[in-house]
Design a protein around this motif. Structure first.
Motif, PDB file in Angstrom:
ATOM      1  N   SER A   1     -15.903  -2.042  -6.038  1.00 51.41           N
ATOM      2  CA  SER A   1     -15.624  -2.061  -4.612  1.00 51.41           C
ATOM      3  C   SER A   1     -16.821  -1.539  -3.808  1.00 51.41           C
ATOM      4  O   SER A   1     -17.691  -0.842  -4.334  1.00 51.41           O
ATOM      5  CB  SER A   1     -14.383  -1.223  -4.308  1.00 51.41           C
TER       6      SER A   1
ATOM      7  N   TYR B   1     -13.372  -2.025   0.002  1.00 53.22           N
ATOM      8  CA  TYR B   1     -12.907  -3.391  -0.204  1.00 53.22           C
ATOM      9  C   TYR B   1     -13.433  -3.942  -1.520  1.00 53.22           C
ATOM     10  O   TYR B   1     -14.450  -3.486  -2.049  1.00 53.22           O
ATOM     11  CB  TYR B   1     -13.337  -4.283   0.960  1.00 53.22           C
ATOM     12  N   ASP B   2     -12.699  -4.920  -2.012  1.00 49.64           N
ATOM     13  CA  ASP B   2     -13.093  -5.595  -3.242  1.00 49.64           C
ATOM     14  C   ASP B   2     -14.324  -6.456  -2.933  1.00 49.64           C
ATOM     15  O   ASP B   2     -14.280  -7.326  -2.059  1.00 49.64           O
ATOM     16  CB  ASP B   2     -11.932  -6.465  -3.731  1.00 49.64           C
TER      17      ASP B   2
ATOM     18  N   ASP C   1      -3.650   3.195   0.520  1.00 46.06           N
ATOM     19  CA  ASP C   1      -4.192   2.849  -0.787  1.00 46.06           C
ATOM     20  C   ASP C   1      -3.448   1.649  -1.335  1.00 46.06           C
ATOM     21  O   ASP C   1      -2.212   1.680  -1.461  1.00 46.06           O
ATOM     22  CB  ASP C   1      -4.067   4.036  -1.750  1.00 46.06           C
ATOM     23  N   TRP C   2      -4.189   0.639  -1.648  1.00 45.57           N
ATOM     24  CA  TRP C   2      -3.599  -0.602  -2.149  1.00 45.57           C
ATOM     25  C   TRP C   2      -2.893  -0.381  -3.481  1.00 45.57           C
ATOM     26  O   TRP C   2      -3.407   0.313  -4.361  1.00 45.57           O
ATOM     27  CB  TRP C   2      -4.704  -1.644  -2.306  1.00 45.57           C
TER      28      TRP C   2
ATOM     29  N   LEU D   1      -8.927  -2.304  -0.240  1.00 40.74           N
ATOM     30  CA  LEU D   1      -8.351  -1.465  -1.287  1.00 40.74           C
ATOM     31  C   LEU D   1      -7.931  -0.100  -0.753  1.00 40.74           C
ATOM     32  O   LEU D   1      -7.009   0.511  -1.266  1.00 40.74           O
ATOM     33  CB  LEU D   1      -9.369  -1.287  -2.417  1.00 40.74           C
TER      34      LEU D   1
ATOM     35  N   TYR E   1       0.851  -1.190   0.000  1.00 38.38           N
ATOM     36  CA  TYR E   1       0.000   0.000   0.000  1.00 38.38           C
ATOM     37  C   TYR E   1       0.893   1.248   0.000  1.00 38.38           C
ATOM     38  O   TYR E   1       2.043   1.216   0.450  1.00 38.38           O
ATOM     39  CB  TYR E   1      -0.866   0.059   1.262  1.00 38.38           C
TER      40      TYR E   1
END
Lengths: 177, 315
Positions: B213, B235-236, B261-262, B243, B106
């Motif tokens: 997401s 999230y996904d 941030d992913w 995410l 991230y």
């Protein structure tokens, strides 16, 4: 069964509310953090077992810490530690004074502590924060703050003294004679 | 003697006032570090495991502990209806996925409310995490100061650009001092962030940031403290992988916000998170952690270690 669940939920809420003051009492009277953890747990277990003896017309905190008081004295006897009950009672009295301050949670009541910390000269505040907030050992703290071991101890001692005076000026602790 | 006890002071703490100041400071630090939460969890677990003779509470006590308490319980009970049940279930799912031993990278940013001692108001860096097992954060302050903090299971290590690497027991949350205190303890473990918002927060779904997401928002019931006032978790929807995470505080003691941030999910070498992979062999290592019986080199001694894997990112 539902009653037990309700009682447990209420008990946990009360314990959470008073956990900070219990920790303060135990830390103030025991020099061993492992003993603090052990007696904290033991206090909770005994309090839960003796919940039926709690007089709900009275505040929970003193009753809860009263159990801790007896456990601390028993621990002192077991470990042959010199701890006078008068000392313990004096500490409890001051914890109660902190608890009587306005605020919903113990953390709210520690606002005065934070405010006093912010007002300390940087070198004392940094020493106290490194020790208590960041939890570093004295050796690590001295290295981080780039002071000698003895110098750090003096800063901690002086910092706690200034903090105590500040807390007293805010009515959180009695003013020393 | 425990190294964190009052026993390591040569100065006695003789008066009740001094003892209470010490106790208050410790309680405050324990709250900040999460040690108090762990202590409570152990105590409640011990109650469950103990023999509970004669523990019934009188009816009057059950209904009248305090008005405020009853009100808070009503709020707590209301959290178990409708949307919030699935929000709680979703959080449990996110926590489970986050704990999987996958390396995720991230970018992170921490914005401060007021300038830090070196004049900066923001810290940015990269953050690697392998489930609940390990993490590493690396950030730069100004042009010439870089701090790296790693965690491998129950040990945390911290190093700047110079000086020794400090290794110590994790004890639930990070413990560090200047200059590493520009970091946020939440970065030590994403799992810990998710675990912390399980209690004391209202959970609800927010507007989805995009088609793939979803968003879960946790709002503190007691804002203004050490814990974040709010946590926004993107999230996904398909995998449950986090995410983005954004934490916001109103407390003067904490940053204004922290955001993750992913960037990518990857596979790093098994021992990549160990400190020796991130510094030269001449760097002294002060190991203050508790020796582990299963590790030959876990003794609490200063030592140098060879740089077995080059220190590099995974991009």
């Amino acid at each position: 069964m539902q009653h037990d669940a309700d009682a447990r939920r209420l008990f946990e809420a009360l314990v959470r509310e008073h956990a900070g003051s219990l920790t303060a009492l135990l830390v103030a009277t025991l020099d061993d953090r492992h003993a603090v953890d052990d007696l904290f747990q033991e206090t909770c277990i005994v309090a839960w077992r003796k919940l039926h003896t709690f007089d709900q017309s009275r505040p929970f905190g003193p009753w809860f810490r009263g159990i801790a008081r007896n456990l601390v004295l028993a621990h002192a006897r077991r470990t042959r530690t010199v701890l006078l009950s008068d000392q313990l009672d004096a500490v409890e009295q001051r914890v109660q004074e902190v608890e009587r301050r306005p605020g919903d949670t113990f953390e709210d009541k520690l606002e005065a502590l934070r405010a006093c910390l912010d007002r300390l000269p940087d070198k004392y505040r940094a020493a106290l924060e490194t020790k208590y907030l960041h939890g570093l050992s004295l050796e690590e703290s001295a290295a981080r703050l780039e002071v000698t071991f003895e110098g750090l101890k003096k800063r901690l001692l002086r910092g706690r003294t200034l903090l105590r005076e500040c807390l007293a000026s805010r009515g959180m602790l009695p003013k020393s004679g | 003697m425990d190294s964190d006890s009052t026993g390591d002071f040569s100065d006695p703490i003789p008066t009740a006032d001094d003892r209470v100041v010490h106790g208050l400071l410790t309680a405050w630090g324990d709250h900040w570090s999460g040690r108090d939460a762990e202590r409570l969890a152990r105590a409640f677990a011990a109650i469950d495991g103990a023999s509970l003779g004669g523990r019934r509470w009188p009816l009057a006590a059950r209904v009248a502990a305090s008005f405020a308490l009853a009100a808070s319980l009503l709020v707590a009970l209301s959290a178990f209806v409708g949307d919030r049940v699935s929000a709680a279930q979703t959080l449990a799912w996110l926590e489970k996925v986050a704990a999987e031993p996958i390396d995720r990278r991230y970018r992170f940013a921490i914005k401060f409310r007021k300038p830090r001692p070196l004049g900066h108001t923001e810290v940015t860096g990269e953050f690697f995490v392998r489930g609940s097992e390990a993490s590493l954060q690396r950030f730069r302050i100004g042009d010439d100061r870089e701090v790296t903090i790693g965690r491998v299971r129950d040990r945390v290590w911290i190093m700047g650009m110079r000086g020794p690497v400090i290794v110590r027991d994790r004890e639930d949350t990070p413990r560090w001092g200047p200059p590493a205190d520009d970091a946020a303890p939440e970065l030590l473990s994403v799992s810990a962030v998710l675990s912390k918002v399980k209690t004391g927060y209202q959970l609800e779904f927010g507007d989805s940031p995009n088609a793939r997401s979803r968003r879960l928002v946790a709002t503190s019931e007691t804002p203004g403290g050490e814990r974040a006032d709010s946590a926004t978790l993107d999230y996904d929807e398909a995998t449950g992988s986090l995410l983005a995470i954004e934490l916001r505080w109103s407390s003067e003691e904490r940053p204004l916000l922290m955001r993750l941030d992913w960037e990518e999910s990857t596979a790093l070498p098994p021992d990549w998170y160990e400190n020796h992979n991130h510094h030269g062999p001449d760097r002294p290592v002060i190991d203050r952690s508790t020796p582990r019986p299963d590790a030959e080199d876990a003794g609490p001694t200063s030592q140098n270690r060879p740089n077995r894997v080059p220190a590099q990112g995974c991009s």
